[in-house]
Design a protein around this motif. Structure first.
Motif, PDB file in Angstrom:
ATOM      1  N   ASN A 102      57.904 -14.266  -9.263  1.00 46.24           N
ATOM      2  CA  ASN A 102      56.790 -13.313  -9.175  1.00 46.24           C
ATOM      3  C   ASN A 102      55.550 -13.995  -8.608  1.00 46.24           C
ATOM      4  N   GLN A 103      54.806 -13.265  -7.801  1.00 46.64           N
ATOM      5  CA  GLN A 103      53.568 -13.775  -7.231  1.00 46.64           C
ATOM      6  C   GLN A 103      52.518 -12.661  -7.233  1.00 46.64           C
ATOM      7  N   GLN A 104      51.259 -13.028  -7.496  1.00 48.49           N
ATOM      8  CA  GLN A 104      50.143 -12.086  -7.492  1.00 48.49           C
ATOM      9  C   GLN A 104      48.954 -12.747  -6.813  1.00 48.49           C
ATOM     10  N   LEU A 105      48.190 -11.962  -6.072  1.00 53.75           N
ATOM     11  CA  LEU A 105      46.998 -12.455  -5.394  1.00 53.75           C
ATOM     12  C   LEU A 105      45.759 -11.869  -6.061  1.00 53.75           C
ATOM     13  N   LEU A 106      44.779 -12.714  -6.327  1.00 51.46           N
ATOM     14  CA  LEU A 106      43.512 -12.300  -6.905  1.00 51.46           C
ATOM     15  C   LEU A 106      42.382 -12.668  -5.960  1.00 51.46           C
ATOM     16  N   LYS A 107      41.279 -11.923  -6.062  1.00 46.44           N
ATOM     17  CA  LYS A 107      40.060 -12.298  -5.355  1.00 46.44           C
ATOM     18  C   LYS A 107      39.032 -12.727  -6.397  1.00 46.44           C
ATOM     19  N   LEU A 108      38.583 -13.973  -6.296  1.00 44.09           N
ATOM     20  CA  LEU A 108      37.631 -14.539  -7.249  1.00 44.09           C
ATOM     21  C   LEU A 108      36.258 -14.614  -6.591  1.00 44.09           C
ATOM     22  N   GLN A 109      35.261 -14.071  -7.267  1.00 41.84           N
ATOM     23  CA  GLN A 109      33.889 -14.058  -6.748  1.00 41.84           C
ATOM     24  C   GLN A 109      32.993 -14.909  -7.622  1.00 41.84           C
ATOM     25  N   GLU A 110      31.963 -15.478  -7.010  1.00 39.16           N
ATOM     26  CA  GLU A 110      31.002 -16.285  -7.757  1.00 39.16           C
ATOM     27  C   GLU A 110      30.342 -15.461  -8.858  1.00 39.16           C
ATOM     28  N   SER A 111      30.006 -16.111  -9.952  1.00 39.07           N
ATOM     29  CA  SER A 111      29.253 -15.442 -11.006  1.00 39.07           C
ATOM     30  C   SER A 111      27.858 -15.106 -10.494  1.00 39.07           C
ATOM     31  N   PRO A 112      27.317 -13.931 -10.865  1.00 39.60           N
ATOM     32  CA  PRO A 112      25.992 -13.532 -10.345  1.00 39.60           C
ATOM     33  C   PRO A 112      24.889 -14.528 -10.678  1.00 39.60           C
ATOM     34  N   ASP A 113      24.998 -15.220 -11.823  1.00 40.16           N
ATOM     35  CA  ASP A 113      23.929 -16.138 -12.216  1.00 40.16           C
ATOM     36  C   ASP A 113      23.947 -17.436 -11.425  1.00 40.16           C
ATOM     37  N   THR A 114      25.002 -17.695 -10.643  1.00 39.38           N
ATOM     38  CA  THR A 114      25.081 -18.924  -9.850  1.00 39.38           C
ATOM     39  C   THR A 114      24.774 -18.692  -8.375  1.00 39.38           C
ATOM     40  N   ILE A 115      24.531 -17.445  -7.971  1.00 38.39           N
ATOM     41  CA  ILE A 115      24.282 -17.141  -6.558  1.00 38.39           C
ATOM     42  C   ILE A 115      22.814 -17.398  -6.242  1.00 38.39           C
ATOM     43  N   HIS A 173      33.508 -15.537  -2.111  1.00 39.06           N
ATOM     44  CA  HIS A 173      34.736 -15.282  -2.849  1.00 39.06           C
ATOM     45  C   HIS A 173      35.869 -16.048  -2.189  1.00 39.06           C
ATOM     46  N   ILE A 174      36.951 -16.237  -2.949  1.00 34.87           N
ATOM     47  CA  ILE A 174      38.113 -16.975  -2.460  1.00 34.87           C
ATOM     48  C   ILE A 174      39.358 -16.335  -3.041  1.00 34.87           C
ATOM     49  N   GLN A 175      40.452 -16.452  -2.315  1.00 36.74           N
ATOM     50  CA  GLN A 175      41.707 -15.855  -2.746  1.00 36.74           C
ATOM     51  C   GLN A 175      42.475 -16.818  -3.641  1.00 36.74           C
ATOM     52  N   LEU A 176      43.099 -16.281  -4.682  1.00 38.56           N
ATOM     53  CA  LEU A 176      43.926 -17.068  -5.594  1.00 38.56           C
ATOM     54  C   LEU A 176      45.365 -16.607  -5.478  1.00 38.56           C
ATOM     55  N   SER A 177      46.273 -17.565  -5.507  1.00 44.43           N
ATOM     56  CA  SER A 177      47.704 -17.265  -5.505  1.00 44.43           C
ATOM     57  C   SER A 177      48.280 -17.690  -6.854  1.00 44.43           C
ATOM     58  N   ALA A 234      41.753 -20.457  17.293  1.00 43.54           N
ATOM     59  CA  ALA A 234      43.188 -20.604  17.039  1.00 43.54           C
ATOM     60  C   ALA A 234      43.474 -21.697  16.024  1.00 43.54           C
ATOM     61  N   THR A 235      42.546 -22.599  15.819  1.00 40.90           N
ATOM     62  CA  THR A 235      42.771 -23.700  14.871  1.00 40.90           C
ATOM     63  C   THR A 235      42.151 -23.423  13.506  1.00 40.90           C
ATOM     64  N   ILE A 236      41.449 -22.294  13.355  1.00 46.81           N
ATOM     65  CA  ILE A 236      40.796 -21.986  12.078  1.00 46.81           C
ATOM     66  C   ILE A 236      41.835 -21.505  11.078  1.00 46.81           C
ATOM     67  N   ARG A 237      41.731 -21.974   9.853  1.00 48.49           N
ATOM     68  CA  ARG A 237      42.633 -21.574   8.793  1.00 48.49           C
ATOM     69  C   ARG A 237      41.856 -20.931   7.653  1.00 48.49           C
ATOM     70  N   THR A 238      42.520 -20.064   6.903  1.00 51.63           N
ATOM     71  CA  THR A 238      41.906 -19.390   5.765  1.00 51.63           C
ATOM     72  C   THR A 238      42.160 -20.194   4.504  1.00 51.63           C
ATOM     73  N   ALA A 239      41.125 -20.400   3.719  1.00 54.79           N
ATOM     74  CA  ALA A 239      41.246 -21.194   2.498  1.00 54.79           C
ATOM     75  C   ALA A 239      41.694 -20.320   1.334  1.00 54.79           C
ATOM     76  N   TYR A 240      42.441 -20.904   0.436  1.00 55.36           N
ATOM     77  CA  TYR A 240      42.862 -20.232  -0.793  1.00 55.36           C
ATOM     78  C   TYR A 240      43.148 -21.301  -1.852  1.00 55.36           C
TER      79      TYR A 240
END
Length: 739
Positions: A233-246, A254-258, A297-303
């Motif tokens: 099983n696999q699930q993807l989440l989107k994690l966002q910064e806490s409002p008090d740290t922005i 935000h960043i994607q979690l696997s 073409a060389t850019i990659r997405t972070a997760y």
């Protein structure tokens, strides 16, 4: 033999998650040098795996218990095939082993999981190694979290820890671990080990076996035999910064979690979590479409491939903070102070002059009441909702801003810039996969805290209706795009609004000044009508206070002020350690008060002949209960006494009840002199205006400027209209005498 070692080396490189090229050793003679390097790598892997096995079997805690060996045995018998490991323990056992996990997780974590399987084999002699289920190793540690915006290229392939708020979660889907593919033309079968995390299609583009046989298999000839492949099983989440740290003026990152295996379905949108995982990259879905941009073409997405998740909010939606024994003693000693309630109220926005009762109500809101879950699974909220309605320039927005800073979890938003989806939840479509998923809004992000909504009256009516369920049931129901689910929004609402005409109109009743439906007003526990009265002595005091702040840079009342960090921690401590209940005397006082105010409001409605804008329902009784519990929680008392109930009734009386029964407001006191001036104004108006004549209110005020104040004129006209001696025409801009 060489081919077997080379195959093992290729499998090990695939497990590491990175492309490995050919290795050349200078001066070693080509093939023999490569074989020596592979032997060295294999031996090193065996040593690391042996150390992991030794750690699982031999590590003991302070009570001399083999915690990991026992944990592994118990969970395996319960068919829970995972092992939770504290990296601090691993560091104490072997610092070099801990260093390998932190800096080479893609290479050594598969060895850790193999060691866990070997440990199960040694504990259960009758099971063959091939029959043992794969064991997932889940990590926790005590190190501080790294912010999402500080992740850079030097963190790639390293074990890191970040924290934030889950704003969206995808559906759980199968991810292949071992793919069995078959060529459609020649029938060749191929076993492919798929690296963990987010990977693209691993199937080969051509069939080498068919080419060796002289066959033309074509492009992409392989198809997957799903019945022979292995999936997790696999699930993807989107994690966002806490409002008090922005930082101010910055967009939230935000960043994607696997997540895979036993980490899936553990958290929902709105949950604050700390994630321990491997920072990786993958080819984004839209990279190929942007080749006209230089270097795209060389850019990659972070997760981040999650290896451990710790929730910062418990099941009740409260933000969990750990306190030292010294802090706990300090908090318990502070809760015994007799002037605790006054000190807490003085510490709420100390730079703002006056509004003492509003500050006391905000203090109660920050602590909150006790949430309850009944045997029939019905839930009663413990969060308190406040509405500040009144003239501009009465520091309503400043109070909201202060609450945003002092509340453990808070979100500030403006009514005009907030939509229904932005406050509750929206359904987003992922461009790459076409899948729909939920993304939580402000009330989901602030789960367990306070949502501050400024300019509440400027919101669209349809958007305002969307938060009805969130304010009372504290859930958000979604039924869109085939997604039917319920999100938690266990949050308090602090709203600020202006009356219908911008300023509070003395000529009109509270119902005419408040342009809200009864359905939304009944969900607010306390409603304060804030006025800006023109009293010389009060204006002088406010001017002195404001000038003093600008001159000294302090509020001028530092003796009773608490440090904002201390106040924030004390609120978290009380919310997590105390859940008061009402005493018998308090219950009796509440019942009697509720019956009496219902009778009073009913009598007033019969006299006036109109329904009150703010209804008194059972929700108002529950509001007084919640305020009583918050007052008890403030002093870490497990019982809300009659004294707490009396203070809660007082706050309710000077806010919501006064807004219903009188036209007075917080900050305005009807003195005997002012009352006599209103009586004089009635007599003068009767003499001034003949029967049947129509006079403009503005002209009348200017003519009587030397004799009467505008307030007395408008109050007298309001009284005469209620007696049906006068009548308003032209939307209150003129009056006509009837008799």
């Amino acid at each position: 033999m060489d081919s077997i070692k080379n195959q093992k080396s290729k499998q090990f490189n695939k497990m590491s998650g990175w492309d490995q090229g050919n290795v050349y050793v200078s001066g070693g003679g080509g093939i023999s040098g490569s074989r020596a390097l592979n032997d060295q790598s294999t031996n090193s892997s065996v040593d690391i795996q042996t150390k992991f096995l030794q750690f699982i079997r031999e590590w003991k805690n302070q009570d001399n218990s083999f915690i990991y060996r026992d944990q592994l045995s118990q969970r395996y018998n319960l068919e829970q095939y995972y092992l939770e490991v504290n990296l601090d323990h691993l560091d104490q056992f072997d610092s070099n082993l801990s260093y390998q996990v932190l800096n080479k997780p893609n290479e050594v974590i598969p060895l850790f999981e193999n060691a866990a399987k070997l440990a199960v084999k040694q504990m259960k002699f009758k099971i063959e190694l091939k029959d043992i289920n794969d064991i997932q190793v889940v990590f926790v540690n005590s190190q501080d979290s790294t912010s999402i915006r500080s992740l850079k290229s030097n963190h790639i392939a390293k074990l890191i820890k970040i924290s934030g708020i889950v704003v969206s979660a995808s559906r759980t889907q199968p991810r292949p671990v071992l793919l069995v593919a078959k060529c459609r033309v020649c029938g060749h079968q191929l076993n492919i080990n798929v690296s963990p995390g987010i990977t693209l299609n691993p199937l080969p583009a051509i069939c080498d076996e068919g080419q060796n046989k002289g066959l033309q298999c074509g492009n992409s000839p392989y198809h997957i035999l799903s019945d022979r492949s292995k999936f997790v099983n696999q699930q993807l989440l989107k994690l966002q910064e806490s409002p008090d740290t922005i930082p101010t003026g910055e967009m939230p990152r935000h960043i994607q979690l696997s997540l895979d295996r036993y980490l899936v379905e553990k958290v929902t949108p709105g949950t604050r979590i700390s994630v321990l995982g491997v920072f990786g990259i993958y080819t984004g879905a839209n990279v190929g479409k942007k080749r006209e941009v230089a270097g795209s073409a060389t850019i990659r997405t972070a997760y981040i491939r999650a290896l451990g998740i710790t929730s910062d909010t418990d099941k009740g939606g409260r933000y969990t903070v750990f306190f030292t024994p010294k802090e706990e003693d300090q908090f318990r000693k502070f809760s015994k102070r007799p002037d605790l309630y006054q000190i807490m109220a003085d510490s709420i926005a100390p730079s703002i002059y006056g509004h003492k009762d509003i500050k006391k109500a905000i203090t109660c809101q920050l602590f909150g009441g006790s949430s309850k879950k009944l045997p029939d699974r019905m839930k009663l909220r413990g969060d308190i909702n406040l509405l500040l309605l009144g003239d501009p320039g009465t520091a309503k927005s400043q109070l909201l801003k202060f609450v945003e800073k002092v509340a453990p979890i808070s979100v500030y938003t403006s009514g005009k810039g907030s939509s229904a989806a932005g406050l509750t939840a929206s359904v987003i479509r992922e461009p790459s996969t076409g899948e729909f998923y939920l993304e939580g809004g402000a009330m989901v992000v602030a789960d367990g805290g306070v949502v501050c909504i400024d300019e509440f009256d400027k919101m669209d009516v349809n958007d305002r209706v969307a938060i009805h369920e969130a304010m009372e049931q504290q859930t958000i129901s979604i039924a869109k795009a085939g997604i039917t689910t319920i999100l938690n929004s266990r949050t308090s609402v602090l709203a600020a609004a202006n009356p219908v005409y911008g300023r509070y109109d003395d000529m009109k009743s509270a119902g005419d000044n408040i342009d809200f439906q009864a359905t939304i007003l009944s969900r607010f526990d306390l409603i304060f009508v804030v006025r800006d009265p023109r009293i010389k002595e009060r204006d002088q005091s406010i001017a002195n206070h404001v000038i003093g702040i600008h001159m000294s840079g302090t509020s001028g009342n530092s003796s009773n002020e608490l440090d904002i960090n201390f106040l924030k921690k004390y609120i978290s401590f009380c919310r997590s350690r105390c859940s008061p209940r009402l005493s018998d005397d308090a219950i009796e006082a509440l019942k009697n008060h509720y019956v009496s105010i219902r009778a009073t409001v009913r009598q007033k409605q019969d006299e006036d002949g109109q329904v009150s804008a703010i209804p008194i329902t059972i929700r108002q009784l529950e509001a007084i209960v919640r305020i009583s519990e918050s007052l008890a929680k403030m002093s870490l008392s497990t019982t809300a006494t009659n004294q707490h109930v009396m203070e809660a009734i007082r706050l309710f009386t000077i806010s919501t009840y006064d807004a219903i029964t009188t036209n007075n407001a917080v900050g305005e006191q009807i003195t005997p002199q002012l009352l006599q001036e209103v009586v004089n104004a009635e007599n003068i108006l009767k003499k001034r205006i003949p029967i049947g004549s129509k006079v403009g209110i503005r002209n009348l005020t200017s003519q009587l400027n030397g004799q009467l104040s505008p307030f007395a004129i408008r109050k007298a006209l309001d009284i005469l209209v209620k007696r049906e001696e006068f009548d308003y025409v032209l939307q209150g801009k003129a009056v006509i005498r009837k008799n």
